[in-house]
Design a protein around this motif. Sequence first.
Motif, PDB file in Angstrom:
ATOM      1  N   VAL A   1       0.867  -1.175   0.000  1.00  0.00           N
ATOM      2  CA  VAL A   1       0.000   0.000   0.000  1.00  0.00           C
ATOM      3  C   VAL A   1       0.904   1.225   0.000  1.00  0.00           C
ATOM      4  O   VAL A   1       1.701   1.411   0.928  1.00  0.00           O
ATOM      5  N   TYR A   2       0.832   2.013  -1.064  1.00  0.00           N
ATOM      6  CA  TYR A   2       1.679   3.194  -1.174  1.00  0.00           C
ATOM      7  C   TYR A   2       0.813   4.440  -1.284  1.00  0.00           C
ATOM      8  O   TYR A   2      -0.029   4.558  -2.173  1.00  0.00           O
ATOM      9  N   CYS A   3       1.058   5.340  -0.364  1.00  0.00           N
ATOM     10  CA  CYS A   3       0.180   6.498  -0.230  1.00  0.00           C
ATOM     11  C   CYS A   3       0.966   7.791  -0.463  1.00  0.00           C
ATOM     12  O   CYS A   3       2.046   7.978   0.103  1.00  0.00           O
ATOM     13  N   ILE A   4       0.427   8.653  -1.284  1.00  0.00           N
ATOM     14  CA  ILE A   4       1.022   9.976  -1.472  1.00  0.00           C
ATOM     15  C   ILE A   4       0.398  10.870  -0.410  1.00  0.00           C
ATOM     16  O   ILE A   4      -0.790  11.185  -0.467  1.00  0.00           O
ATOM     17  N   VAL A   5       1.193  11.183   0.604  1.00  0.00           N
ATOM     18  CA  VAL A   5       0.627  11.807   1.803  1.00  0.00           C
ATOM     19  C   VAL A   5       0.543  13.328   1.654  1.00  0.00           C
ATOM     20  O   VAL A   5       1.330  14.084   2.205  1.00  0.00           O
ATOM     21  N   ASP A   6      -0.485  13.747   0.921  1.00  0.00           N
ATOM     22  CA  ASP A   6      -0.624  15.182   0.654  1.00  0.00           C
ATOM     23  C   ASP A   6      -1.071  15.960   1.890  1.00  0.00           C
ATOM     24  O   ASP A   6      -0.730  17.124   2.046  1.00  0.00           O
ATOM     25  N   LEU A   7      -1.819  15.301   2.804  1.00  0.00           N
ATOM     26  CA  LEU A   7      -2.213  16.018   4.030  1.00  0.00           C
ATOM     27  C   LEU A   7      -0.972  16.317   4.869  1.00  0.00           C
ATOM     28  O   LEU A   7      -0.851  17.398   5.458  1.00  0.00           O
ATOM     29  N   HIS A   8      -0.045  15.377   4.897  1.00  0.00           N
ATOM     30  CA  HIS A   8       1.216  15.637   5.607  1.00  0.00           C
ATOM     31  C   HIS A   8       1.970  16.802   4.974  1.00  0.00           C
ATOM     32  O   HIS A   8       2.534  17.643   5.665  1.00  0.00           O
ATOM     33  N   ALA A   9       1.971  16.815   3.639  1.00  0.00           N
ATOM     34  CA  ALA A   9       2.739  17.855   2.942  1.00  0.00           C
ATOM     35  C   ALA A   9       2.209  19.255   3.260  1.00  0.00           C
ATOM     36  O   ALA A   9       2.945  20.236   3.209  1.00  0.00           O
ATOM     37  N   MET A  10       0.917  19.342   3.612  1.00  0.00           N
ATOM     38  CA  MET A  10       0.326  20.645   3.926  1.00  0.00           C
ATOM     39  C   MET A  10       0.901  21.283   5.187  1.00  0.00           C
ATOM     40  O   MET A  10       0.688  22.466   5.437  1.00  0.00           O
TER      41      MET A  10
ATOM     42  N   PRO B   1      -0.086  -0.259 -10.330  1.00  0.00           N
ATOM     43  CA  PRO B   1      -1.405  -0.188  -9.683  1.00  0.00           C
ATOM     44  C   PRO B   1      -2.185  -1.507  -9.724  1.00  0.00           C
ATOM     45  O   PRO B   1      -3.153  -1.662  -8.995  1.00  0.00           O
ATOM     46  N   GLN B   2      -1.718  -2.447 -10.561  1.00  0.00           N
ATOM     47  CA  GLN B   2      -2.357  -3.767 -10.561  1.00  0.00           C
ATOM     48  C   GLN B   2      -1.922  -4.571  -9.335  1.00  0.00           C
ATOM     49  O   GLN B   2      -2.626  -5.460  -8.882  1.00  0.00           O
ATOM     50  N   ARG B   3      -0.741  -4.257  -8.843  1.00  0.00           N
ATOM     51  CA  ARG B   3      -0.191  -5.052  -7.739  1.00  0.00           C
ATOM     52  C   ARG B   3      -0.111  -4.283  -6.426  1.00  0.00           C
ATOM     53  O   ARG B   3       0.078  -4.868  -5.363  1.00  0.00           O
ATOM     54  N   SER B   4      -0.198  -2.950  -6.510  1.00  0.00           N
ATOM     55  CA  SER B   4      -0.105  -2.132  -5.302  1.00  0.00           C
ATOM     56  C   SER B   4      -1.327  -1.240  -5.205  1.00  0.00           C
ATOM     57  O   SER B   4      -1.896  -0.839  -6.224  1.00  0.00           O
TER      58      SER B   4
END
Length: 330
Positions: free
Chosen positions: A40-49, A76-79
């Motif tokens: 699970v890979y998350c682009i943590v935009d709330l953190h970046a704020m 995205p097929q595997r993660s």
Amino acid sequence: MTEERKTVFSGVQPTGTMHLGGYLGAFRNWVALQDEYDTVYCIVDLHAMTNPTDPEEFTTTRLETAKVLLALGIDPQRSLLYMQSQVPQHAELAWILGTLTPTGVLNRMTQYKDKVARGIPANVGLYTYPVLMAADILLYHAQLVPVGEDQKQHLEMTRDLAERFNNRYGDVFPIPDPLIPKTTARVMSLTEPTAKMSSSDENPKSRINILDSPDEIRTKVRSAVTDSEPTVRYDLEAKPGVSNLLDIMSGCTGRSVDEIATEYESRGYGTFKDAVAEAIATELAPFRSRYRDLDNTEVARVLLKGALDARQKAELYQDQARRAVGLGKL
Ligand code: AMP
Ligand code: TRP
């Protein structure tokens, strides 16, 4: 019998250009982990704020980060790949965990102190950053979290929070373990080789960006700081610049530092630097070309699909957490 795959969770802040340090130190490993784990890979935009940026630039950077991850081989097929802000359960769980977090614990977080010392405004978001990070990880019941050295304290706090929650409300969260890559590469700045290569360095020559052209790479490597003894050998104390270039070349080619040092020992820095630049350019070339083929609308669609899947997964666990604390159905 197939053993159930463990869940790996990691996050990256969309804060700017993605560089060779992040690639060798983290993202390359993210790609490899897809073979073995539920990733699970998350682009943590709330953190970046927590570090305020211009809204338009922020929107662009969020998408760019996703594009680079896709170009690097996050599949995205595997993660599960998605944007944190598109999955509201993160912020909700952070609130619940926040009620279990003593302020004394947050006061001890070294990254918070460092950031404030560097002039980032000391807002509540920055202060509770580690609580949101704990929520990210616990939301998916992740067992393994690939992190760099700088995030170890946050992960330790996540483990403490999971234990505190479990003690108070019953066994809900598995205790996540850090996942330290076998070859921990720490890439240093090209202009100041005793500091980490970083996207926040004001000098663009200090780092190689993942999307740099071969010419840009050559120019930057040629201007990398070395020393006045023109022998290529590994010595972190006396020759941090050359040692960093050796580590980078080794990271990009898979050859050992010793082998490379022997080959270039007495051939002069110019020849050595050109070889390093060549190795970097070769390693990054496929990413640049895959990146160029990506369509923004298509990438946004992939992220939305990821967010929908993530929400579904998160909601099951979240419901369990809600019921545990007494926020279940009335
Ligand atoms: P950042 O770009 O600083 O948000 O970092 C993204 C990821 O790459 C994090 O997991 C870091 O630990 C890793 N990383 C960042 N810079 C470096 C570096 N210079 N060397 C090794 N790993 C790094
Ligand atoms: N704090 C991490 C960093 O700056 C990013 C992050 C946010 C993260 N949530 C996470 C990393 C959860 C691992 C797991 O690199």
